[in-house]
Design an enzyme around this catalytic site. Structure first.
Site, mmCIF file in Angstrom:
data_model
loop_
_atom_site.group_PDB
_atom_site.id
_atom_site.type_symbol
_atom_site.label_atom_id
_atom_site.label_comp_id
_atom_site.label_asym_id
_atom_site.label_seq_id
_atom_site.Cartn_x
_atom_site.Cartn_y
_atom_site.Cartn_z
ATOM 1 N N GLY A 1 -15.994 -15.318 108.241
ATOM 2 C CA GLY A 1 -16.775 -15.955 107.193
ATOM 3 C C GLY A 1 -18.111 -16.527 107.617
ATOM 4 O O GLY A 1 -18.774 -17.195 106.829
ATOM 5 N N LYS B 1 -24.539 -3.348 110.596
ATOM 6 C CA LYS B 1 -24.370 -3.237 112.039
ATOM 7 C C LYS B 1 -23.953 -1.816 112.388
ATOM 8 O O LYS B 1 -23.022 -1.268 111.806
ATOM 9 C CB LYS B 1 -23.312 -4.225 112.533
#
EC number: 2.1.1.166
Length: 217
Positions: A64, A170
């Site tokens: 998170g 990513k």
């Protein structure tokens, strides 16, 4: 089966490096759940992505930290959220105030459909993906699974972004990396690869930041 002495030494060395890492220490001090928070903070410092009122989808969100950063950057002076954040991960995630969370495997069509339903018909300003597969240590297999996640994230972004939207993903340098970057370039006007300071020097990860969908879409 007994754990080998070599593996124990390796795990101990990793733990020592982790605990002495400046970004780990800073994340603990500032209340972020992972050091990866600073990767997004540093990307935003360079690219100025976040703005009041924007809608964000956080793919691969657990534990998170990126949702925490987004929540902070979209907070009004009184602390209330000025915007919308939807997060998703195959792993559970402790609640982040104001963030809608869906747990599920993004590789499954039913989960993608659920996420699309939560997002709704309105286009979003930012799709960000810090997703990565569980690494097996087999380079070719890991690269293939990583690229699949990147491609799924890109597909979702193309389906849900506003024309001036931003996509962050990513990706790991290696097999399929350059082809993925070229695929992103075919759909976005501006594309660049960044390696934030908070990324470990030994990591082959790069963050692809793409802006503005091409009008042909």
């Amino acid at each position: 089966m007994p754990v080998s002495t070599k593996k124990l030494r390796s795990n101990r060395a990793w733990l020592e490096r982790h605990l002495s890492d400046r970004w780990v220490k800073l994340s603990q001090k500032e209340g972020y759940r992972a050091r990866s928070a600073y990767k997004l903070i540093q990307i935003n410092e360079k690219e100025h992505i976040f703005h009041p009122g924007m809608s964000v989808v956080d793919l691969g969100s657990a534990p998170g930290s990126w949702s925490q950063v987004a929540r902070k950057l979209l907070s009004r002076k009184d602390g209330t959220l000025d915007g919308r954040i939807v997060a998703m991960d195959i792993l559970p995630m402790d609640p982040v105030e104001g963030v809608d969370f869906l747990q599920g495997d993004f590789r499954e069509q039913s989960v993608c459909d659920q996420l699309a339903e939560i997002v709704g018909d309105d286009r979003v300003d930012l799709v960000m993906s810090d997703m990565a597969p569980n690494l097996s240590g087999i380079a070719a297999s890991d690269a293939s699974r990583s690229m699949l996640l990147c491609e799924l994230a890109l597909e979702f972004a193309l389906d849900h972004l506003k024309p001036r939207g931003v996509f962050i993903a990513k990706a790991f340098q290696g097999s399929g990396y350059s082809q993925f970057v070229e695929t992103v370039k075919r759909s976005f006007v501006k594309v660049q690869a960044l390696k934030p300071e908070a990324s470990r020097d030994t990591s082959p990860e790069q963050y692809i930041v793409a802006r503005d969908l091409k009008k042909s879409r």
